[in-house]
Design a protein around this motif. Structure first.
Motif, PDB file in Angstrom:
ATOM      1  N   HIS A   1     -32.340  11.678   8.913  1.00 33.46           N
ATOM      2  CA  HIS A   1     -30.891  11.522   8.948  1.00 33.46           C
ATOM      3  C   HIS A   1     -30.286  12.238   7.745  1.00 33.46           C
ATOM      4  O   HIS A   1     -30.981  12.610   6.799  1.00 33.46           O
ATOM      5  N   GLU A   2     -28.974  12.399   7.796  1.00 29.35           N
ATOM      6  CA  GLU A   2     -28.225  12.913   6.655  1.00 29.35           C
ATOM      7  C   GLU A   2     -27.220  11.854   6.216  1.00 29.35           C
ATOM      8  O   GLU A   2     -26.655  11.141   7.053  1.00 29.35           O
ATOM      9  N   ALA A   3     -27.021  11.743   4.919  1.00 28.66           N
ATOM     10  CA  ALA A   3     -26.047  10.796   4.373  1.00 28.66           C
ATOM     11  C   ALA A   3     -24.902  11.587   3.761  1.00 28.66           C
ATOM     12  O   ALA A   3     -25.003  12.109   2.643  1.00 28.66           O
ATOM     13  N   GLN A   4     -23.824  11.700   4.533  1.00 29.56           N
ATOM     14  CA  GLN A   4     -22.656  12.452   4.087  1.00 29.56           C
ATOM     15  C   GLN A   4     -21.978  11.739   2.925  1.00 29.56           C
ATOM     16  O   GLN A   4     -21.900  10.507   2.887  1.00 29.56           O
ATOM     17  N   ILE A   5     -21.480  12.508   1.972  1.00 25.11           N
ATOM     18  CA  ILE A   5     -20.765  11.958   0.825  1.00 25.11           C
ATOM     19  C   ILE A   5     -19.264  12.055   1.087  1.00 25.11           C
ATOM     20  O   ILE A   5     -18.764  13.085   1.559  1.00 25.11           O
ATOM     21  N   TYR A   6     -18.549  10.971   0.785  1.00 21.36           N
ATOM     22  CA  TYR A   6     -17.104  10.908   0.960  1.00 21.36           C
ATOM     23  C   TYR A   6     -16.434  10.685  -0.395  1.00 21.36           C
ATOM     24  O   TYR A   6     -16.956   9.955  -1.245  1.00 21.36           O
ATOM     25  N   LYS A   7     -15.273  11.304  -0.582  1.00 24.63           N
ATOM     26  CA  LYS A   7     -14.557  11.157  -1.852  1.00 24.63           C
ATOM     27  C   LYS A   7     -14.025   9.750  -2.019  1.00 24.63           C
ATOM     28  O   LYS A   7     -14.003   9.194  -3.130  1.00 24.63           O
ATOM     29  N   TYR A   8     -13.579   9.165  -0.913  1.00 16.62           N
ATOM     30  CA  TYR A   8     -13.094   7.791  -0.884  1.00 16.62           C
ATOM     31  C   TYR A   8     -13.698   7.108   0.346  1.00 16.62           C
ATOM     32  O   TYR A   8     -14.193   7.788   1.250  1.00 16.62           O
ATOM     33  N   PRO A   9     -13.642   5.794   0.433  1.00 18.05           N
ATOM     34  CA  PRO A   9     -14.230   5.109   1.596  1.00 18.05           C
ATOM     35  C   PRO A   9     -13.332   5.198   2.835  1.00 18.05           C
ATOM     36  O   PRO A   9     -12.861   4.206   3.371  1.00 18.05           O
ATOM     37  N   GLU A  10     -13.116   6.432   3.285  1.00 16.49           N
ATOM     38  CA  GLU A  10     -12.312   6.710   4.472  1.00 16.49           C
ATOM     39  C   GLU A  10     -12.931   7.877   5.215  1.00 16.49           C
ATOM     40  O   GLU A  10     -13.431   8.822   4.596  1.00 16.49           O
ATOM     41  N   ASN A  11     -12.865   7.852   6.541  1.00 12.00           N
ATOM     42  CA  ASN A  11     -13.438   8.932   7.344  1.00 12.00           C
ATOM     43  C   ASN A  11     -12.797  10.277   7.051  1.00 12.00           C
ATOM     44  O   ASN A  11     -13.439  11.322   7.196  1.00 12.00           O
ATOM     45  N   THR A  12     -11.528  10.272   6.656  1.00 17.19           N
ATOM     46  CA  THR A  12     -10.816  11.521   6.402  1.00 17.19           C
ATOM     47  C   THR A  12     -11.167  12.132   5.050  1.00 17.19           C
ATOM     48  O   THR A  12     -10.718  13.234   4.739  1.00 17.19           O
ATOM     49  N   ALA A  13     -11.958  11.435   4.242  1.00 13.47           N
ATOM     50  CA  ALA A  13     -12.276  11.910   2.886  1.00 13.47           C
ATOM     51  C   ALA A  13     -13.672  12.520   2.806  1.00 13.47           C
ATOM     52  O   ALA A  13     -14.279  12.546   1.740  1.00 13.47           O
TER      53      ALA A  13
ATOM     54  N   GLY B   1       0.841  -1.183   0.000  1.00 17.60           N
ATOM     55  CA  GLY B   1       0.000   0.000   0.000  1.00 17.60           C
ATOM     56  C   GLY B   1       0.878   1.234   0.000  1.00 17.60           C
ATOM     57  O   GLY B   1       1.940   1.248   0.630  1.00 17.60           O
ATOM     58  N   VAL B   2       0.472   2.272  -0.708  1.00 16.24           N
ATOM     59  CA  VAL B   2       1.201   3.540  -0.756  1.00 16.24           C
ATOM     60  C   VAL B   2       0.197   4.665  -0.622  1.00 16.24           C
ATOM     61  O   VAL B   2      -0.798   4.702  -1.353  1.00 16.24           O
ATOM     62  N   ARG B   3       0.433   5.571   0.316  1.00 14.22           N
ATOM     63  CA  ARG B   3      -0.472   6.705   0.484  1.00 14.22           C
ATOM     64  C   ARG B   3       0.171   7.948  -0.123  1.00 14.22           C
ATOM     65  O   ARG B   3       1.275   8.341   0.251  1.00 14.22           O
ATOM     66  N   VAL B   4      -0.542   8.557  -1.074  1.00 17.53           N
ATOM     67  CA  VAL B   4      -0.059   9.740  -1.773  1.00 17.53           C
ATOM     68  C   VAL B   4      -1.145  10.807  -1.738  1.00 17.53           C
ATOM     69  O   VAL B   4      -2.288  10.543  -2.126  1.00 17.53           O
ATOM     70  N   ASP B   5      -0.804  12.001  -1.257  1.00 11.89           N
ATOM     71  CA  ASP B   5      -1.780  13.095  -1.191  1.00 11.89           C
ATOM     72  C   ASP B   5      -3.056  12.660  -0.471  1.00 11.89           C
ATOM     73  O   ASP B   5      -4.173  12.927  -0.921  1.00 11.89           O
ATOM     74  N   ASP B   6      -2.885  11.962   0.648  1.00 10.50           N
ATOM     75  CA  ASP B   6      -4.007  11.483   1.469  1.00 10.50           C
ATOM     76  C   ASP B   6      -4.907  10.497   0.732  1.00 10.50           C
ATOM     77  O   ASP B   6      -6.069  10.305   1.105  1.00 10.50           O
ATOM     78  N   ARG B   7      -4.380   9.847  -0.275  1.00 11.43           N
ATOM     79  CA  ARG B   7      -5.139   8.830  -1.012  1.00 11.43           C
ATOM     80  C   ARG B   7      -4.344   7.536  -1.027  1.00 11.43           C
ATOM     81  O   ARG B   7      -3.133   7.544  -1.304  1.00 11.43           O
ATOM     82  N   LEU B   8      -4.998   6.426  -0.740  1.00 13.80           N
ATOM     83  CA  LEU B   8      -4.325   5.136  -0.647  1.00 13.80           C
ATOM     84  C   LEU B   8      -4.385   4.396  -1.976  1.00 13.80           C
ATOM     85  O   LEU B   8      -5.435   4.331  -2.619  1.00 13.80           O
TER      86      LEU B   8
END
Length: 227
Positions: A123-135, A78-85
């Motif tokens: 409820h609200e369904a938040q949208i994430y850029k990737y399947p990570e809490n930080t996204a 795994g390599v994380r680049v610019d907060d993306r795995l």
């Protein structure tokens, strides 16, 4: 500099600020300095369309190879680049980690394939850029709107769902489409760890036929299902 396999493996594990490469045939400087770590696990792609791979996660130029729906892949690093795995799935072959799941099995997602979702009431369904809490993004799914499930990620207890709007947490939505005996039987065969309780019990019209009323009684017998 040419990206030979031995040199690439050496470089990616070094704390180097940058490197100049002639790939693809022109000079390009890109930042390294991200820790590469071993994974050595098998994964699978649950999406509906083939996804192109890339030679490396720093210069994200697609290769002519693809990972296809249902295809299995061995993730070596795994390599994380610019907060993306990103996952390395072959020699000089990487793919965004959102497309390869390491913890879900086909049986975990089978009842939910080809189903739709909608936001849970109140409820609200938040949208994430990737399947990570930080996204997390500042966008949310529209209420009272059906979205097709296009891909899965996460674990049986904490599943992520991909829609045309990007990634959503399964706990924030209702699974829609369990209105026939076949779908319900598939759901009942899930292991307890994979039993999501947030199913929409009624079709969006709210109208019932005799058959649907009988099905509703059966739905109520499934442990802890809520609407």
């Amino acid at each position: 500099m040419d990206e030979t396999p031995s040199l690439w493996h050496w470089l990616i594990n070094k704390n180097i600020d940058g490197v100049v490469t002639n790939f693809p045939e022109i000079g390009f400087k890109y930042k390294l300095g991200t820790q590469k770590y071993a994974i050595n696990r098998n994964g699978i792609y649950f999406g509906k369309n083939k996804i192109p791979t890339m030679m490396n996660p720093y210069v994200r130029i697609s290769k002519k190879s693809f990972i296809k729906p249902g295809e299995k892949a061995h993730v070596s690093y795994g390599v994380r680049v610019d907060d993306r795995l990103f996952y390395q799935i072959a020699e000089r072959t990487f793919i965004s980690a959102e497309f390869v799941n390491l913890d879900l099995k086909p049986n975990d997602i089978r009842p939910f394939q080809n189903k739709q979702i909608l936001v849970r009431p109140n409820h609200e369904a938040q949208i994430y850029k990737y399947p990570e809490n930080t996204a997390k993004t500042d966008k949310k799914l529209k209420p009272r709107t059906l979205y097709k499930i296009l891909n899965f990620n996460g674990t049986p207890q904490n599943m992520w769902l991909y829609t045309t709007k990007s990634w959503i947490k399964a706990k924030d939505i209702l699974f829609y489409g369990f209105f026939d005996s076949s779908s319900l039987n598939t759901f009942e065969n899930l292991s307890r760890i994979s039993h999501y309780t947030n199913l929409a019990l009624l079709p969006s019209t709210g109208q019932y036929s005799i058959h649907e009323a009988n099905l509703f009684e059966k739905l109520k017998r499934v442990n802890n299902i809520i609407n």
